[in-house]
Every structure is written in structure tokens, then in C-alpha cells.
Design an enzyme around this catalytic site. Sequence first.
Site, PDB file in Angstrom:
ATOM      1  N   ASP A  53       0.675  -1.335   0.137  1.00 53.51           N
ATOM      2  CA  ASP A  53      -0.036  -0.395   0.286  1.00 53.51           C
ATOM      3  C   ASP A  53       0.909   1.636   0.035  1.00 53.51           C
ATOM      4  O   ASP A  53       0.695   1.982   0.068  1.00 53.51           O
ATOM      5  CB  ASP A  53      -1.097   0.352   0.912  1.00 53.51           C
ATOM      6  CG  ASP A  53      -0.280  -0.058   2.631  1.00 53.51           C
ATOM      7  OD1 ASP A  53       0.542  -0.494   3.009  1.00 53.51           O
ATOM      8  OD2 ASP A  53      -1.271  -0.064   3.368  1.00 53.51           O
ATOM      9  N   SER A  54       1.497   1.171   0.007  1.00 59.29           N
ATOM     10  CA  SER A  54       3.324   2.277  -0.311  1.00 59.29           C
ATOM     11  C   SER A  54       3.036   2.937  -1.644  1.00 59.29           C
ATOM     12  O   SER A  54       3.410   3.685  -1.600  1.00 59.29           O
ATOM     13  CB  SER A  54       4.772   1.770  -0.417  1.00 59.29           C
ATOM     14  OG  SER A  54       4.631   0.720  -0.771  1.00 59.29           O
ATOM     15  N   ASP A  92      -0.870  -6.572  -0.399  1.00 59.46           N
ATOM     16  CA  ASP A  92      -1.586  -5.709   0.639  1.00 59.46           C
ATOM     17  C   ASP A  92      -2.864  -5.210   1.355  1.00 59.46           C
ATOM     18  O   ASP A  92      -3.435  -5.638  -0.137  1.00 59.46           O
ATOM     19  CB  ASP A  92      -0.512  -4.178   0.654  1.00 59.46           C
ATOM     20  CG  ASP A  92      -0.022  -4.259   1.832  1.00 59.46           C
ATOM     21  OD1 ASP A  92       0.184  -4.740   2.954  1.00 59.46           O
ATOM     22  OD2 ASP A  92       1.212  -3.683   1.853  1.00 59.46           O
ATOM     23  N   LYS A 122      -0.744  -9.834   2.494  1.00 58.33           N
ATOM     24  CA  LYS A 122       0.054  -9.103   3.948  1.00 58.33           C
ATOM     25  C   LYS A 122      -1.255  -8.359   4.290  1.00 58.33           C
ATOM     26  O   LYS A 122      -1.426  -7.365   3.993  1.00 58.33           O
ATOM     27  CB  LYS A 122       1.375  -8.671   3.420  1.00 58.33           C
ATOM     28  CG  LYS A 122       2.072  -7.441   4.539  1.00 58.33           C
ATOM     29  CD  LYS A 122       3.255  -7.212   4.066  1.00 58.33           C
ATOM     30  CE  LYS A 122       2.952  -5.794   3.924  1.00 58.33           C
ATOM     31  NZ  LYS A 122       2.377  -4.358   4.130  1.00 58.33           N
ATOM     32  N   GLU A 124      -1.140  -5.336   8.072  1.00 54.33           N
ATOM     33  CA  GLU A 124      -0.598  -5.091   9.722  1.00 54.33           C
ATOM     34  C   GLU A 124      -0.661  -5.195  10.726  1.00 54.33           C
ATOM     35  O   GLU A 124      -2.465  -5.699  10.889  1.00 54.33           O
ATOM     36  CB  GLU A 124      -0.926  -3.974   9.606  1.00 54.33           C
ATOM     37  CG  GLU A 124       0.002  -3.197   8.332  1.00 54.33           C
ATOM     38  CD  GLU A 124       0.490  -1.122   7.990  1.00 54.33           C
ATOM     39  OE1 GLU A 124      -0.695  -0.703   8.618  1.00 54.33           O
ATOM     40  OE2 GLU A 124       1.229  -0.738   6.908  1.00 54.33           O
ATOM     41  N   GLU A 191       8.917  -3.407  10.484  1.00 50.25           N
ATOM     42  CA  GLU A 191       9.104  -1.859   9.399  1.00 50.25           C
ATOM     43  C   GLU A 191       9.731  -1.532  10.777  1.00 50.25           C
ATOM     44  O   GLU A 191       9.490  -0.721  11.897  1.00 50.25           O
ATOM     45  CB  GLU A 191       8.045  -1.950   9.090  1.00 50.25           C
ATOM     46  CG  GLU A 191       8.326   0.096   9.243  1.00 50.25           C
ATOM     47  CD  GLU A 191       7.544   0.019   7.662  1.00 50.25           C
ATOM     48  OE1 GLU A 191       6.081  -0.866   6.833  1.00 50.25           O
ATOM     49  OE2 GLU A 191       7.305   0.826   7.397  1.00 50.25           O
TER      50      GLU A 191
HETATM   51  O1  KIV Z   1       3.646  -0.977   1.114  1.00 54.17           O
HETATM   52  C1  KIV Z   1       5.000  -1.480   1.101  1.00 54.17           C
HETATM   53  O2  KIV Z   1       5.331  -0.890   0.098  1.00 54.17           O
HETATM   54  C2  KIV Z   1       5.221  -2.046   3.088  1.00 54.17           C
HETATM   55  C3  KIV Z   1       6.435  -2.297   2.899  1.00 54.17           C
HETATM   56  C4  KIV Z   1       7.524  -1.355   3.180  1.00 54.17           C
HETATM   57  C5  KIV Z   1       6.534  -3.849   3.501  1.00 54.17           C
HETATM   58  O3  KIV Z   1       4.400  -2.641   3.337  1.00 54.17           O
END
Ligand code: KIV
Length: 297
Positions: A53-54, A92, A122, A124, A191
Site C-alpha cells: 500500500d506504499s 497488501d 499481507k 498489518e 518495519e
Molecule cells: O507497502 C509497502 O511497501 C510495505 C513495505 C514497506 C513492507 O508494506
Amino acid sequence: MPYLQPERPEKVSAPSLRASKKRGERLVCLTAYDYPTARLVDEAGIDIVLVGDSLGNVVLGYGNTVPVTLDEIMIHLKAVRRAVQRALLVADMPYGSFHTGADDAVRNALRLVKEGGAEAVKLEGGRKRLPLIKRLVDEEIAVMGHIGLTPQSINKLGAYRVQGKTAAAARELLDDALALEEAGAFAIVLEVVPREIAKLITESVSIPTIGIGAGVHCDIQVLVLHDMLGLSFGKLARFVRPYANLNQTITDAVSRYADDVRNGSYPSAAESYALPAEAAEELNLPTPVKDSNIKQS
Ligand code: KIV
């Protein structure tokens, strides 16, 4: 699959990561958000590709990851899916996609897997996500955990800071990691935590840890592709090593193109097409210089 690296030919899977950890291999993970970069990353032999989600920060222009939607992840995931052959493809679960109940979370994770082609998701959070992770794993979905600095918590945290800096906070992180392993997560992102704590966690769990800003002792390292390529804006975190300066490369190329257009040197004859002689004659135009007589630059 013509572009697989000969020394790393096998398809990476969630279970194969645990075996890699056992063998002491150092694996590599990067984010990717479109077909060309995903293809280059996979061809370069990167082991895990994350549609993270970055995306919100580095591609969509949001200030943080909170606004990113499942539909936005889906669009980018599908493009990346078309490119990636060998790497494990992880998507994510964005903020809001797993917070409104386990059924919603399963539905959203299944979309990422079935429609988007993700091989794992993934999400959080530590111990509080245990029932959810167990449920997802029960539904045959491979789950990657993510603890330490969790950017989706930015409104609660107030700022992006190193996590686990006190003994009590470090113990909490270790308990979170052990619980994620017990719940069935196949790997855990750590992280921005002190390297000593990342080492302790890495040695305490049998699943691989994936570090970002967590030091060299993690089993796997991950960076955001746009950051390490110098294709993002704002100050880079200290853990990002800039391997390229694509902002500069792109600015230079775009400026040269603009100059060439403005001074009339682009496009040249070789970069355009001649009218056939017969048509020129019919139109009473001068005989064109044939394309085959034009020197290609
Ligand atoms: O969204 C992302 O890029 C991430 C990484 C920083 C692990 O979750």
C-alpha cells in the site's frame, strides 16, 4: 520462462521461504506497481514482489497509505501479475479492507487471490490480528504479518518513528511475532525496529523475517522500489540506500526532448515517413527523398 536466473530457477512459494530460512539463504523483496517494473524486478531474480500500500505514497500521490482502497490495489496487482513469473507475489490488504469483520476480510483477501492473482496477502498488526489470520489461513490463504512501524496506524501514532525502543515495547514485538507464527503466518515484515530486536525476533521464530529499516539480521530485506531507484519525492528514510537517481534521469531526458522539439531537431527525416514518389507526382509535390536514402541516426 526464458529470463529466469539459472542459479535461482525455482518458483518461490510461501512454504519455500521457510526452507530458505533453514538453509540460511538471504532473500530479497521489492515492491512493484506496474507491468514494466514488475517484469524487470522479476527478471532480475528478486524473490518476493509486493504490491504494497506504499502504492499510495509513491504512485498515487497520497500523503500516506490510509486512503488506499482495495480497488486501487487490485488494478496494480493485476498489472504486476501479468509480469511476474518466478517471484512470490504478495498483495497488501489496505486500511479498511480487514477491519470490519472476518467475513469482509476473507472476502477481500479472496478477491486479491482469485481476481488479482496474489499468492499471499499481507496485513498489518500483531496479536490483535490472531483470530483473523487463523481464519484466513483456514480458508487456504497464505498470510504475511507486518509489525513494528505499521504505516496504516499513522493517525494513531502521529508520526513515523522507530518502534520497540524500550524493553517493554521490544517484548511486545517479540510476543506479536511469536503469536503471528502460531497463527499460521508464513513470514513477518519488521518495519523500522532496532536491529537488536529484529535479530532477537529472527532467531526466535522459524518463519522468515522481512526487514525494512530493521538491520542486517532479518532473513529477507525489502525496500520500496521507487525509493531505492530515486523515483520518489521527499526525504528518504536513513535505511533507504539510493541505487539510482531516476528522478534526475527522467528530468534530463524530458528536458532534452523538449529542447529538441523547440529547436526543430526532433523529429528528423529518419524519424518520420516519406510520401511515395507516385503520390508526390500526382500532388505536384517535389520528389521526396526515399526513406531508404535517409541516414538513420
Ligand atoms: O507497502 C509497502 O511497501 C510495505 C513495505 C514497506 C513492507 O508494506
